[in-house]
Design an enzyme around this catalytic site. Structure first.
Site, PDB file in Angstrom:
ATOM      1  N   GLY A   8       0.761  -0.882  -0.144  1.00  0.00           N
ATOM      2  CA  GLY A   8      -0.216  -0.019  -0.185  1.00  0.00           C
ATOM      3  C   GLY A   8       1.236   1.014   0.170  1.00  0.00           C
ATOM      4  O   GLY A   8       0.349   2.262   1.046  1.00  0.00           O
ATOM      5  N   GLN A  12      -2.239   7.116   1.980  1.00  0.00           N
ATOM      6  CA  GLN A  12      -1.541   8.213   2.799  1.00  0.00           C
ATOM      7  C   GLN A  12      -0.892   8.055   3.303  1.00  0.00           C
ATOM      8  O   GLN A  12       0.225   8.951   3.263  1.00  0.00           O
ATOM      9  CB  GLN A  12      -3.143   8.382   3.125  1.00  0.00           C
ATOM     10  N   ILE A  35      -0.835  -1.726  -5.896  1.00  0.00           N
ATOM     11  CA  ILE A  35      -2.085  -2.354  -6.560  1.00  0.00           C
ATOM     12  C   ILE A  35      -2.105  -1.841  -7.752  1.00  0.00           C
ATOM     13  O   ILE A  35      -1.926  -2.484  -9.108  1.00  0.00           O
ATOM     14  CB  ILE A  35      -3.017  -2.985  -5.967  1.00  0.00           C
ATOM     15  N   ARG A  36      -1.611  -0.363  -7.913  1.00  0.00           N
ATOM     16  CA  ARG A  36      -1.390   0.160  -8.927  1.00  0.00           C
ATOM     17  C   ARG A  36      -0.267   0.717  -9.546  1.00  0.00           C
ATOM     18  O   ARG A  36       1.023   0.528  -8.776  1.00  0.00           O
ATOM     19  CB  ARG A  36      -1.794   1.586  -8.618  1.00  0.00           C
ATOM     20  N   TYR A 138     -14.985  -2.085   8.880  1.00  0.00           N
ATOM     21  CA  TYR A 138     -13.706  -1.657   9.111  1.00  0.00           C
ATOM     22  C   TYR A 138     -12.969  -2.155  10.190  1.00  0.00           C
ATOM     23  O   TYR A 138     -12.050  -2.300  10.798  1.00  0.00           O
ATOM     24  CB  TYR A 138     -13.368  -0.168   8.689  1.00  0.00           C
ATOM     25  N   LYS A 142     -10.310  -4.550  11.669  1.00  0.00           N
ATOM     26  CA  LYS A 142      -9.231  -4.327  12.622  1.00  0.00           C
ATOM     27  C   LYS A 142      -9.092  -4.618  13.793  1.00  0.00           C
ATOM     28  O   LYS A 142      -8.526  -4.922  14.483  1.00  0.00           O
ATOM     29  CB  LYS A 142      -9.480  -2.911  13.167  1.00  0.00           C
TER      30      LYS A 142
END
Length: 322
Positions: A8, A12, A35-36, A138, A142
């Site tokens: 990732g 951010q 992933i990009r 979410y 977590k």
């Protein structure tokens, strides 16, 4: 940490963490993945889908990673809109990271969140250890992630570590679908348009942290002596508690005519109201010396400078020492 694999990396946190790590450990010792395809020239980079266990392991092994910083995740508001995808990415990706760390005997860091605390937890100075009954996918992810990391530490001896982050405020990368993203958007809207329409209601307090402090906290925790880590997978960390009106008041010290209006998003407001107003960070302070550097005042000064295309002031804390 010697050779670090970051998943990732274009998110951010990763957008600021990877350059900082490369300044400390050397460009060739920090392998960025996402992933990009990469959006700019950078150091070692691998396009990686964290839900592909074989590719995850092969990438870490090929580069000899002894530390994995697993940041890839679907954030709170996006996760609530697509809970099945959130489970696949957030839990499947974490399990692959843990298995890779176990097989390669690597350290593993993964961020947790204030989302682990549901409406039953104390709202003010939420303790390190308290009831965790989140009402979002979410948050469920977590909590499960904290427990899974603790399981791998106890059963397999994997050196797992984590931080419960509050809302993170950054000028570098665009927000990624989190409930606290308004606290990033408000600065850019203020600098460029003189006003902002908040989707979070006035009086809704949440904890925040400026990204340089968050980056340093990750590095400090990963370098900490493991013998002192008691709550190793879920340290409360924060720097400030604020609502939209407090952010607006600080902005008006620099932009007196700043206008704040409201159009509350029911989903994000419901999520925000289920989270703490403030966190108790005593465990992180005592066990590895956590100390944030940026106040709301200093963060606002920097964020408005960057949002307006100016260099930030040179005086005051910069949050970038190892």
């Amino acid at each position: 940490m010697k050779t670090i694999l970051v998943t990732g990396s274009m998110g951010q946190i990763g957008s600021e963490l990877v350059p900082r790590l490369r300044r400390i450990y050397g460009e060739d010792h920090v392998i960025a993945t996402d992933i990009r395809p990469p959006d700019k020239e950078q150091g070692p980079y691998v396009q990686l889908d964290v839900t592909d266990r074989r590719a995850f392991y092969d990438t870490a092994k090929r580069y000899g990673a002894d530390s994995i910083l697993h940041l890839a995740a679907l954030l709170s508001a996006r996760a609530e809109r697509d809970p099945l995808l959130a489970w696949e990415i957030n839990m499947g990706g974490l399990l692959n990271a843990l298995e890779t760390a176990r097989e390669l005997n690597a350290q593993l860091f993964t961020p947790s969140s204030i989302g682990v605390f549901g409406p039953d937890a104390p709202k003010d100075r939420t303790p390190q250890v308290t009831v965790q009954r989140p009402v979002t996918m979410y948050g469920v992810n977590k909590v499960a992630g904290e427990l899974l990391c603790q399981y791998y530490f106890l059963k397999y001896g994997v050196d797992t570590r984590g931080l419960r982050f509050p809302g993170l405020i950054s000028h570098t990368a665009p927000p990624g679908g989190g409930t606290t993203d308004y606290a990033v958007d408000i600065y850019f809207a203020a600098a460029r348009h003189g006003g902002y329409e908040s989707y979070i209601a006035a009086g809704t307090f949440m904890d925040f942290m400026y990204m340089p402090d968050a980056v340093e906290a990750v590095i400090q925790l990963m370098e900490a002596d493991p013998s002192g880590l008691v709550h190793r997978n879920a340290y409360n960390v924060t720097a400030m508690s604020a609502d939209p009106e407090m952010l607006a008041a600080e902005i008006r010290k620099h932009i007196p005519d700043f206008r704040l209006h409201y159009r509350v998003d029911p989903l994000k407001q419901r999520i925000a109201e289920s989270w703490p107003d403030s966190l108790d960070t005593t465990a992180a302070e005592n066990e590895w010396g956590f100390r944030p550097r940026f106040t709301l005042e200093k963060m606002t000064e920097e964020m408005l400078a960057f949002a307006g295309g100016r260099n930030p002031p040179e005086d005051g804390p910069r949050g970038n020492s190892p």
